[in-house]
Design an enzyme around this catalytic site. Structure first.
Site, PDB file in Angstrom:
ATOM      1  N   GLY A 144      12.413  -1.937   2.824  1.00  0.00           N
ATOM      2  CA  GLY A 144      12.007  -1.951   4.228  1.00  0.00           C
ATOM      3  C   GLY A 144      12.895  -2.839   5.082  1.00  0.00           C
ATOM      4  N   ARG A 145      13.223  -4.032   4.564  1.00  0.00           N
ATOM      5  CA  ARG A 145      14.087  -4.948   5.323  1.00  0.00           C
ATOM      6  C   ARG A 145      15.499  -4.382   5.465  1.00  0.00           C
ATOM      7  NH1 ARG A 145      12.659 -10.149   2.028  1.00  0.00           N
ATOM      8  NH2 ARG A 145      11.542  -8.559   0.829  1.00  0.00           N
ATOM      9  N   TRP A 146      15.976  -3.725   4.410  1.00  0.00           N
ATOM     10  CA  TRP A 146      17.301  -3.095   4.477  1.00  0.00           C
ATOM     11  C   TRP A 146      17.341  -2.091   5.619  1.00  0.00           C
ATOM     12  CZ3 TRP A 146      19.319   1.792   4.212  1.00  0.00           C
ATOM     13  CH2 TRP A 146      20.675   1.924   3.893  1.00  0.00           C
TER      14      TRP A 146
ATOM     15  N   SER B 278       4.301 -10.533  -8.015  1.00  0.00           N
ATOM     16  CA  SER B 278       3.675  -9.369  -7.373  1.00  0.00           C
ATOM     17  C   SER B 278       2.882  -8.496  -8.340  1.00  0.00           C
ATOM     18  CB  SER B 278       4.732  -8.523  -6.648  1.00  0.00           C
ATOM     19  OG  SER B 278       5.307  -9.263  -5.595  1.00  0.00           O
TER      20      SER B 278
ATOM     21  N   ASP C 283      12.803  -4.890  -4.650  1.00  0.00           N
ATOM     22  CA  ASP C 283      12.206  -5.278  -3.375  1.00  0.00           C
ATOM     23  C   ASP C 283      13.267  -5.307  -2.285  1.00  0.00           C
ATOM     24  OD1 ASP C 283      10.235  -6.129  -1.614  1.00  0.00           O
ATOM     25  OD2 ASP C 283      10.485  -8.244  -2.105  1.00  0.00           O
TER      26      ASP C 283
ATOM     27  N   GLU D  58      -0.955  -1.390  -5.327  1.00  0.00           N
ATOM     28  CA  GLU D  58      -1.167  -1.845  -3.946  1.00  0.00           C
ATOM     29  C   GLU D  58      -0.423  -0.954  -2.959  1.00  0.00           C
ATOM     30  OE1 GLU D  58      -2.308  -4.880  -6.721  1.00  0.00           O
ATOM     31  OE2 GLU D  58      -0.394  -3.812  -6.512  1.00  0.00           O
ATOM     32  N   ASN D  59       0.815  -0.522  -3.328  1.00  0.00           N
ATOM     33  CA  ASN D  59       1.540   0.425  -2.476  1.00  0.00           C
ATOM     34  C   ASN D  59       0.714   1.684  -2.254  1.00  0.00           C
ATOM     35  OD1 ASN D  59       4.721  -0.258  -4.128  1.00  0.00           O
ATOM     36  ND2 ASN D  59       3.813  -1.247  -2.352  1.00  0.00           N
ATOM     37  N   TRP D  60       0.115   2.157  -3.337  1.00  0.00           N
ATOM     38  CA  TRP D  60      -0.654   3.396  -3.305  1.00  0.00           C
ATOM     39  C   TRP D  60      -1.842   3.273  -2.355  1.00  0.00           C
ATOM     40  CZ3 TRP D  60      -0.165   8.261  -4.542  1.00  0.00           C
ATOM     41  CH2 TRP D  60      -1.273   9.051  -4.805  1.00  0.00           C
TER      42      TRP D  60
ATOM     43  N   ARG E 223       8.005 -14.190  -6.070  1.00  0.00           N
ATOM     44  CA  ARG E 223       6.681 -13.753  -6.524  1.00  0.00           C
ATOM     45  C   ARG E 223       6.841 -12.743  -7.655  1.00  0.00           C
ATOM     46  NH1 ARG E 223       6.327 -13.075  -1.015  1.00  0.00           N
ATOM     47  NH2 ARG E 223       6.539 -10.814  -1.233  1.00  0.00           N
TER      48      ARG E 223
ATOM     49  N   SER F  52       3.743   0.223  -6.869  1.00  0.00           N
ATOM     50  CA  SER F  52       2.586  -0.557  -7.312  1.00  0.00           C
ATOM     51  C   SER F  52       1.279   0.117  -6.895  1.00  0.00           C
ATOM     52  CB  SER F  52       2.634  -1.963  -6.718  1.00  0.00           C
ATOM     53  OG  SER F  52       2.325  -1.934  -5.337  1.00  0.00           O
TER      54      SER F  52
END
Length: 296
Positions: free
Chosen positions: A46-48, A223, A43, A90-92, A221, A88
């Site tokens: 995106g923040r990176w 996840s 994880d 959910e990503n999809w 989490r 995941s």
């Protein structure tokens, strides 16, 4: 002379391929108590990227280097199984199509580029998740990489792709019903269902349950990841974002794991002999260890 012999003995203990810092951490480990199976929730891509004012896809691209370092270190210290939560369900379903398309392309390029390294490290590649929903060309590349590493006998690297723990359980129940229907009828199924049967129908039936789950980026989490299999896993959370994670961080997580006393819902020796022990509490608290300082 004695000091030199001791230093040589310590050096011999360290597997080939570890760098100086990794070797320092490894020397503090008990090789007889390494986790049999480590699962990682990768994880923070995106923040990176956001911290560097770069697009999200740059974080995903940088994450490939973290995968390579982590996988090679795990193989070098002879971890039997490593599972990476790569993509995941959910990503999809919930990410923009452009990002999903980039991830699929990145996966294909990764598999093509890394098969020689996997073979050099004697790593066998497997997958969990609803692979049949992925693009056909990606499925073909996945099968090619699996076949190319099938003869390896070292660590099993499993990529969780289009994976959801709840979907895995749904698929397991469907599989049990289908098997029963073909073998005597489903009316007898209620008497046969137990934890072992469920385990035999999970995606991970070829693997031991994880001993350690690592989550990067500091989030607390699971996840929707391996919910059945992680029932008694030790949880290690580090604030390091995934693109900055390396084999050294993995070794630090293992060092923390080895400080824990795994009781599987029971009591340790001290508690079982203490008059104030609460023998009625059958549920051990889940311990979450967050690294105190970010290494990003």
């Amino acid at each position: 002379m004695v000091a030199s012999y001791r230093e040589a003995t310590l050096y011999d203990k360290v597997p080939a391929g570890l760098d100086r810092k990794e070797s320092e951490v490894y020397r503090r480990l008990d090789p007889a108590r390494l986790p049999r199976h480590i699962a990682i929730i990768m994880d923070g891509n995106g923040r990176w990227a956001k911290r560097r004012h770069m697009p999200r896809v740059a974080g995903h691209r940088a994450g490939v280097t973290a995968v390579r370092s982590t996988v090679e270190t795990a193989a070098r210290i002879h971890i039997p199984a490593l599972t990476l939560y790569a993509f995941s369900e959910e990503n999809w379903k919930k990410r923009p199509k452009s990002e999903v398309g980039f991830l699929m392309g990145l996966l294909s390029r990764y598999l093509k580029a890394e098969v020689p390294t996997l073979n050099k490290n004697n790593i066998r590649l497997e997958y969990i998740g609803r692979q049949h929903e992925l693009p056909e060309d990606v499925q073909e590349r996945m099968e090619w990489a699996r076949a190319a590493t099938a003869g390896n006998s070292g660590m099993v690297l499993t990529l969780a792709l289009n994976y959801s723990a709840r979907s895995e359980l749904v698929d397991a129940f469907r599989s049990m019903v289908n098997a029963a229907a073909q073998n005597g009828g489903i009316e007898h199924l209620q008497f046969d269902i137990d934890e072992d049967m469920v385990g035999r129908h999970l995606y991970t039936r070829h693997l031991p349950d994880p001993d350690l789950v690592v989550r990067t980026s500091g989030e607390m989490r699971l996840s929707n990841f391996l919910l059945w299999q992680l029932a008694y896993a030790e949880i290690y959370v580090t604030p390091t974002l995934w693109p900055d994670f390396r084999g050294l961080h993995l070794l630090e997580g293992i060092a923390e794991y080895q400080k824990r006393e795994r009781r599987y819902g029971g009591l340790n020796h001290h508690e079982s002999n203490h008059p104030d022990s609460d023998h009625g509490d059958g549920h051990a608290a889940v311990e979450v260890s967050a690294a105190s300082e970010s290494k990003s």
